[in-house]
Structures are given as structure tokens and as C-alpha cells.
Enzyme design. Structure first.
Site, PDB file in Angstrom:
ATOM      1  N   LYS A 275     -35.076 -28.024  41.745  1.00 44.07           N
ATOM      2  CA  LYS A 275     -36.360 -27.334  41.530  1.00 44.07           C
ATOM      3  C   LYS A 275     -36.435 -26.074  42.324  1.00 44.07           C
ATOM      4  O   LYS A 275     -36.069 -25.989  43.673  1.00 44.07           O
ATOM      5  CB  LYS A 275     -37.553 -28.052  41.829  1.00 44.07           C
ATOM      6  CG  LYS A 275     -38.678 -27.376  41.162  1.00 44.07           C
ATOM      7  CD  LYS A 275     -40.008 -28.752  41.005  1.00 44.07           C
ATOM      8  CE  LYS A 275     -41.241 -28.108  40.485  1.00 44.07           C
ATOM      9  NZ  LYS A 275     -42.391 -28.981  40.097  1.00 44.07           N
ATOM     10  N   GLU A 362     -54.409 -39.905  35.671  1.00 42.39           N
ATOM     11  CA  GLU A 362     -55.953 -39.686  35.620  1.00 42.39           C
ATOM     12  C   GLU A 362     -56.630 -40.988  35.557  1.00 42.39           C
ATOM     13  O   GLU A 362     -57.709 -41.272  35.980  1.00 42.39           O
ATOM     14  CB  GLU A 362     -56.316 -38.446  34.848  1.00 42.39           C
ATOM     15  CG  GLU A 362     -56.118 -37.233  35.573  1.00 42.39           C
ATOM     16  CD  GLU A 362     -54.493 -36.945  35.215  1.00 42.39           C
ATOM     17  OE1 GLU A 362     -53.842 -37.631  34.366  1.00 42.39           O
ATOM     18  OE2 GLU A 362     -54.124 -35.621  35.883  1.00 42.39           O
ATOM     19  N   ARG A 390     -58.510 -36.703  30.004  1.00 42.34           N
ATOM     20  CA  ARG A 390     -57.584 -37.639  30.051  1.00 42.34           C
ATOM     21  C   ARG A 390     -57.969 -38.975  30.335  1.00 42.34           C
ATOM     22  O   ARG A 390     -57.629 -39.890  29.771  1.00 42.34           O
ATOM     23  CB  ARG A 390     -56.191 -37.447  30.810  1.00 42.34           C
ATOM     24  CG  ARG A 390     -55.168 -38.395  31.217  1.00 42.34           C
ATOM     25  CD  ARG A 390     -54.408 -38.766  29.760  1.00 42.34           C
ATOM     26  NE  ARG A 390     -53.638 -37.384  29.161  1.00 42.34           N
ATOM     27  CZ  ARG A 390     -52.453 -37.150  29.537  1.00 42.34           C
ATOM     28  NH1 ARG A 390     -51.870 -37.886  30.372  1.00 42.34           N
ATOM     29  NH2 ARG A 390     -51.644 -36.000  28.732  1.00 42.34           N
TER      30      ARG A 390
HETATM   31  C1  LIG Z   1     -52.402 -34.901  32.686  1.00 44.61           C
HETATM   32  C2  LIG Z   1     -51.997 -33.664  33.518  1.00 44.61           C
HETATM   33  N1  LIG Z   1     -52.332 -33.906  34.829  1.00 44.61           N
HETATM   34  C3  LIG Z   1     -51.731 -32.903  35.636  1.00 44.61           C
HETATM   35  C4  LIG Z   1     -51.188 -31.699  35.313  1.00 44.61           C
HETATM   36  C5  LIG Z   1     -50.604 -30.742  36.360  1.00 44.61           C
HETATM   37  N2  LIG Z   1     -49.156 -30.726  36.538  1.00 44.61           N
HETATM   38  C6  LIG Z   1     -48.460 -29.678  35.625  1.00 44.61           C
HETATM   39  S1  LIG Z   1     -47.001 -29.681  35.843  1.00 44.61           S
HETATM   40  C7  LIG Z   1     -47.228 -31.038  37.044  1.00 44.61           C
HETATM   41  C8  LIG Z   1     -45.909 -31.791  37.747  1.00 44.61           C
HETATM   42  C9  LIG Z   1     -44.979 -31.930  36.568  1.00 44.61           C
HETATM   43  O1  LIG Z   1     -43.779 -32.352  37.524  1.00 44.61           O
HETATM   44  P1  LIG Z   1     -42.605 -32.945  36.656  1.00 44.61           P
HETATM   45  O2  LIG Z   1     -42.794 -33.430  35.375  1.00 44.61           O
HETATM   46  O3  LIG Z   1     -41.644 -33.366  37.400  1.00 44.61           O
HETATM   47  O4  LIG Z   1     -42.094 -31.218  36.279  1.00 44.61           O
HETATM   48  P2  LIG Z   1     -41.440 -30.234  36.996  1.00 44.61           P
HETATM   49  O5  LIG Z   1     -42.439 -29.066  37.376  1.00 44.61           O
HETATM   50  O6  LIG Z   1     -41.078 -31.043  38.280  1.00 44.61           O
HETATM   51  O7  LIG Z   1     -40.060 -30.023  36.301  1.00 44.61           O
HETATM   52  C10 LIG Z   1     -48.462 -31.502  37.207  1.00 44.61           C
HETATM   53  C11 LIG Z   1     -48.981 -32.587  37.979  1.00 44.61           C
HETATM   54  C12 LIG Z   1     -51.009 -31.680  34.087  1.00 44.61           C
HETATM   55  N3  LIG Z   1     -50.087 -30.828  33.367  1.00 44.61           N
HETATM   56  N4  LIG Z   1     -51.305 -32.710  32.899  1.00 44.61           N
HETATM   57 MG   LIG Z   2     -40.031 -32.823  38.557  1.00 45.80          MG
END
Ligand SMILES: Cc1ncc(C[n+]2csc(CCOP(=O)(O)OP(=O)(O)O)c2C)c(N)n1
Ligand SMILES: [Mg+2]
Ligand SMILES: CC(=O)[C@@H](O)[C@H](O)COP(=O)(O)O
Length: 611
Positions: A275, A362, A390
């Protein structure tokens, strides 16, 4: 090849691996340069460059559908589908969306914004193709944070059980959610990921070994595992598991995708990526600071946005109030993955035993909060307004119905601007109003935020404090005290020609409108959105003048609807209006489902003129 010359993903199909590798570097430079000016999701996109290039190199979008979970990591996909020239408008009003967006491209086949939906969408697309006997396949790109969401498990469980469907799940494992990833599955991935050096060594050997030998080796390995029943979680769910592979090594990813393309069973490709790759300060960030960024100085990574002296975000006000409140009463925070965005890092550092990060969960957070509360714990549950949707059933059934005391910090309530339609905080008022027993409030300033927090913990019902993605005057060296607050609606400015009612930041807009339009309006602060202060409301309605309700809330259960209902029941017939979607769209934001505007004074004054 200039990025802006790429009009169609087919343009990269003729490139050699070397040329693709230089394309990935060019994209990385472009992303850092462009996002440093506009802001956006930096680290996730830097890590997903090779996966996105390989997808378009091996498969044929949109015949083969690419489903990005959340969609915040789809900037390379947008570049490869002819939108590089639009990046200067990223996440701006009427500009390029920061997520997958149906109206932008035929290659944008799944709008998400909310994590954990990609595998369910994959299952749906595959089933639709099967029913229509349509050519092509579908590939879901899911992060290691999103795969831990409950929905992802539901879909993995079902898709893996259907041998007639064959899909590909690329698990983009960068060992980060926004901040550190959490949970047992994250630990399983760490074990599967193993030692990065050994992974690169294995990948290196595989790269120089003839395909046939690699296939034989992998089949033999699967046979041995099957024999000793020692498959990993994905194999046990019915998938072919390939990995861990170096997800930032184009040759390896292309080779693996081609392999997966030939397989008959659904495949999980465990791709380990970095990342923030290619931009040191982002690649070494373990706190999620470079997940979503504003404009920044490329040479240092420091934000360029000036911070307004004496102002701070409502998120910071609430988290500071929660820290201060620990001296009055111990509370416990159930945090669904948004530690950074809700500004609760300091709280966590000071009280590590009073906060649990449950990850992107959530639904689990809400029900766990209810059980904590019913066992005597004072619970605070911070949820972005949009992500609270959610957990509708868990909040409804496990908290509201049983009148269980949980204090909700509903953050990003109202228009959010940058993130657009999937993140607008416009439906929580209607959502909570549709539930029994829930008290709904919105502070106008930091003082009201402190007092409402204190009031919430002192009463016995589910209690919502909602606050916007905006700043408010705040002096962290002189914190407000926690004082008793009544359920009354303060009158912010007297007037008898019209009655204007709002809460939170809408009150500032109304006061500006009053001084601009010179209308003798009474402005009322409905800080308790529910229950309404019927004494103040009745006094105002008895003036028998037009009523205007300003709220950044939609659905059929907003404050406006409840005032309308009261007026009908009590026989008031004067005119009443609110800010409708029509008003906002009229003022420049795009269609409702792409609404990316913050309400502006112009739109408000136009609406008031019609009163
Ligand atoms: C239901 C929900 N909860 C929280 C979020 C906020 N959110 C957006 S991206 C993310 C982290 C995602 O991590 P990952 O899937 O590992 O993707 P990366 O950014 O590491 O590539 C979060 C918590 C969201 N988009 N949707
Ligand atoms: Mg990730
Ligand atoms: C992709 C996602 O859903 C989060 O990163 C979101 O963009 C955070 O929003 P804030 O920037 O308002 O914290």
C-alpha cells in the site's frame, strides 16, 4: 505511450512486459502528481497499479466484468479506460468521481463505495451470465480489509458452493485496512503471506520455470493438501487458492491471471501488494494517513491545505469530549474500522482498554454494542452516517426495539462533498426516525456537542449525536464544560415574518441568508430532532406565517415530515417548505444519485424566495 493517449484498454494489449512495467511506473508518477493537487485515495491506488494493468491486459472489459470492492482503488482502471485527462477534476463538483461510476464509462460495471459488496456482485454477475448464456467472466478485486466484512463471507460461502459458476477473486492483501487490519482472518492472511522474501524467491523461480512444470507442481501440492485435508480457508470453501504471489510484479500477476482464466473452478488469487508503493512516505505509513488525503506537498507528503486557526473538525470535538468524559464516567468505544476518520486515535492511545476496532463490521459493531450495554457498559458507537445504513437491522432489532442505551456518534452527517453519492450522510435522520425509542440530536457548536454527549450518557435510551464533515470553532486548551441541556429548541434570532427551522450547520446558512435577504425570520435551532420541542414549535406556528425547514437529510422521515405531520394534526395551514433534491440539483449538483455538492447559500436563498 502518454497516459492521456490511452483511450481504450485495448491500447495496452500490444505492449511488451517491459513496456507494461514502464507504464506502471508512469502511472505511479501520474497518481502522486495528480493526487498531490486534488487530494484523493493515494496509498490504495499506488498499491493496485499492476493488478489493474494485468486485469486489462489479460481480460477483455467490459465483456469480462471487473468488480472493484469499495472502488476507491480504481484510479488505474480509470486511466486505462480513457479518463486520465479528467483527473484534475477528481472528486470535485461535476468532476471525475473518486469511485466506480456507471455514468462515467461502460467499463465501470459495479458502483460500491461501501466495502464488502464485490463478491456478492461477482456471484450476481456470474449467475446472470449463466442464465443469459452470455460470454465472458467476472473478476472481483477485494482488499484484505474488505474481505473481512460480513457480506464478503456470505458471498464466498455461496459462490464457493456452486461448481457451475467460475469466478475469480483477487485478494489484494496489503496488510492494511485504513489503519492496521484486524481480526482472525487478517492473522490467517499473515500466515498465508508468510515471509515476503521467500514469496519473492518462489515467484522468481516460478517465473523462470516452464508453465507446465509450475502447473504440475501446483496440482501436486493441491493433491497433497486435499489428501491431508489441510486446505486453507479458501480451499475449504471450494476455491482453487493461488498464492501468495507478488501483486506488484506484473509478469507474475499476468502469468497467474492467465492460469486462473483456464481453471474450471472459482479461484482466489492471494496477491500481496504494498500500500503506497512508489511513494516512500505513503509506503511507510502505518497509521492510514495516506489512505485518503487532501492536497499535499510532493516533496514532503505534508498537507498543503491551510488549517484554519481556532477551528477543528466536529470529529475532533467529539473525540476530545469523549477523552474528557472519561474523568466523569468510564465508557467503551466499539469502532468499525474508522479510527482515523473519526479522529479517535488519541482516545485509543490514552485508553487502549476502552476501545475495540472491529474492522469493517458495522453489523457486528451494533449488536456487540447492544450486548455490552445490556451488561452494564456505557457504550459509544461511532459510525459514518452512510455506513450506519449497513447496520439498519442490528440497530433496529437489537438496540431501538429493545430500547437499549447506546450512544451513536453519527459522523459525516449531511453532505460530504469529496466522496460523492455513495458517502452522503443524508439518510440517517429518516433511518433513526423510523425506529422506536431513538433520540436524535445534532449540536450547533462544540459546547452543544459536549452537553449532548453528557446528556446522552445520563439518559437511558438509544441516543444519536450526528455531526457533519465540517469544522467548528474550538479551543483545545479551554474545553467546554459538560452542562445540563434541556430538550428545548433555542431561538437564535427573533423574527415574525417567517419561521426558519434547522439544526447543525444549517443554522449558519440560515443566519447568512437572513442578513443577505433582510427577511424578518425567526430562526430556531432544532438540536433535538427527536423528540421535537412542541412548545417552541407551537408558539412559532401560531404566528401563522410561512415555515421553512432546512436540513441536509432526505427520505420520508426527516424533521420536515414530522413538522408537516404535526401541522396537519393541529390544523395549521400556512405554507411550509424544505430543501428538496430538486433545489439542490437545480443548483448545479449532478443527478441525485451522483450528488456531490455541498449545499450552498445560493440554492438556499432561491428556495427561500419561493416561500
Ligand atoms: C461498509 C464500509 N465501512 C467502512 C468503509 C470505509 N473504508 C473505505 S476503504 C476502507 C479500508 C479498505 O481496506 P482494504 O479493503 O484492505 O483496501 P485497501 O485500501 O487496503 O486497498 C474502509 C474501512 C467503507 N467504504 N464501507
Ligand atoms: Mg488493504
Ligand atoms: C473509501 C472510503 O470509504 C473512506 O476512505 C472514505 O473515503 C473516508 O472518508 P473521509 O475522508 O470523510 O474520512
Amino acid at each position: 505511450m502518454q497516459l492521456k493517449d490511452i483511450k481504450d484498454p485495448k491500447d495496452i494489449k500490444t505492449l511488451s512486459i517491459k513496456e507494461l512495467e514502464s507504464l506502471s511506473q508512469e502511472i505511479r508518477h501520474f497518481l502522486v502528481d495528480s493526487i498531490s493537487k486534488t487530494g484523493g485515495h493515494l496509498a490504495s491506488n499506488l498499491g493496485a497499479v499492476e493488478l489493474s494493468i494485468a486485469l486489462h491486459y489479460v481480460f477483455e472489459s467490459p465483456k469480462d466484468q471487473f468488480i472493484f470492492d469499495v472502488g476507491h482503488q480504481s484510479y488505474t482502471h480509470k486511466i486505462l479506460t480513457g479518463r486520465a485527462s479528467q483527473f484534475e477534476t477528481l472528486r470535485q463538483h461535476q468532476g471525475l468521481s473518486g469511485y466506480i461510476n456507471y455514468q462515467e464509462s461502460i467499463h465501470d460495471v459495479w458502483e460500491s463505495g461501501h466495502a464488502g459488496t464485490a463478491v456478492s456482485a461477482l456471484h450476481g454477475v456470474l449467475k446472470a451470465k449463466q442464465l443469459k448464456q452470455e460470454a465472458g467472466t467476472a473478476i472481483a478485486l477485494v482488499g484484505d480489509g474488505s474481505i473481512t466484512s460480513g457480506m464478503s463471507f456470505e458471498a464466498l460461502n455461496l459462490l464457493g458452493s456452486d461448481p457451475s459458476l467460475k469466478g475469480i477473486v483477487i485478494l489484494n492483501d496489503n496488510n492494511m485496512s485504513i489503519s492496521k487490519n484486524v481480526g482472525a482472518l487478517s492473522k490467517v492472511l499473515t500466515l498465508l503471506r508468510g515471509n515476503r522474501f521467500l514469496m519473492k524467491l518462489r515467484n522468481g523461480i516460478a517465473r523462470i520455470t516452464p508453465n507446465l512444470l509450475v502447473r504440475v507442481y501446483r496440482r501436486f501440492k493441491r493433491m497433497i493438501k486435499a489428501f491431508f485435508q489441510s486446505g486453507n480457508v479458501f480451499e475449504e470453501l471450494g476455491y482453487v487458492y493461488i498464492g501468495p504471489i507478488d501483486g506488484n510484479d506484473l509478469k507474475t500477476v499476468i502469468k497467474t491471471l492467465k492460469q486462473a482464466q483456464k481453471m474450471k473452478k472459482s479461484v482466489v488469487i492471494h496477491a500481496v501488494t504494498e500500500k503506497g508503493k512508489g511513494y516512500e512516505v505513503a509506503a511507510t505509513d502505518n497509521d492510514g494517513k495516506f489512505h485518503g488525503v487532501g492536497s499535499f506537498d510532493k516533496s514532503t507528503g505534508n498537507p498543503t491545505k491551510i488549517n484554519h486557526h481556532g477551528m477543528t473538525s466536529f470529529s475532533e470535538v467529539i473525540s476530545t469530549a469523549m477523552i474528557a468524559y472519561q474523568h466523569i464516567q468510564k465508557t467503551f468505544v466499539v469502532m468499525p474500522a474508522m479510527l482515523v476518520g473519526t479522529k479517535f486515535e488519541k482516545f485509543y492511545q490514552q485508553f487502549p482498554d476502552r476501545l475495540i476496532d472491529v474492522g469493517i463490521a458495522e453489523e457486528h459493531a451494533a449488536t456487540m454494542a447492544s450486548a455490552l450495554s445490556r451488561n452494564g457498559i456505557q457504550v459509544f458507537l461511532p459510525l459514518y452516517a452512510t455506513f450506519s445504513q449497513r447496520a439498519y437491522d442490528q440497530i433496529m432489532n437489537d438496540i431501538a426495539r429493545s430500547d437499549t442505551k447506546v450512544i451513536f456518534g453519527i459522523d459525516r452527517a449531511g453532505f460530504v462533498g469529496d466522496d460523492g453519492s455513495t458517502h452522503q450522510g443524508l439518510y440517517d435522520v429518516s433511518m433513526f426516525y423510523s425506529m422506536p425509542n431513538v433520540v436524535i440530536t445534532m449540536p450547533y457548536d462544540a459546547k452543544e456537542a459536549f452537553d449532548l454527549l453528557h446528556y446522552g450518557f445520563s439518559q437511558s435510551h438509544p441516543f444519536v449525536i450526528r455531526y457533519p464533515r465540517l469544522e467548528t470553532p474550538f479551543d483545545s486548551n479551554h474545553l467546554p464544560s459538560f452542562d445540563p441541556i434541556t430538550l428545548s429548541w433555542p431561538i437564535l434570532s427573533e423574527g415574525i415574518a417567517q419561521v426558519w427551522i434547522s439544526y447543525g450547520p444549517g443554522l449558519d446558512l440560515l443566519q447568512k441568508a437572513k442578513s443577505t435577504l433582510h427577511i424578518d425570520a425567526r430562526i430556531i435551532n432544532a438540536r433535538f430532532i427527536r423528540p421535537m420541542d412542541l412548545t417552541t414549535l407551537k408558539e412559532a406556528l401560531d404566528l401563522n406565517v410561512p415555515v421553512f425547514v432546512y436540513e441536509e437529510a432526505f427520505g420520508s422521515g426527516t424533521l420536515y415530515h414530522h413538522i408537516l405531520d404535526y401541522m396537519a394534526k393541529e390544523g395549521y395551514h400556512q405554507k411550509i417548505r424544505n430543501m428538496s433534491v430538486k433545489d439542490i440539483i437545480h443548483h448545479g449538483s449532478r443527478t441525485h444519485n451522483q450528488m456531490d455538492a455541498k449545499m450552498d447559500l445560493t440554492a438556499l436563498m432561491e428556495a427561500l424566495k419561493d416561500l
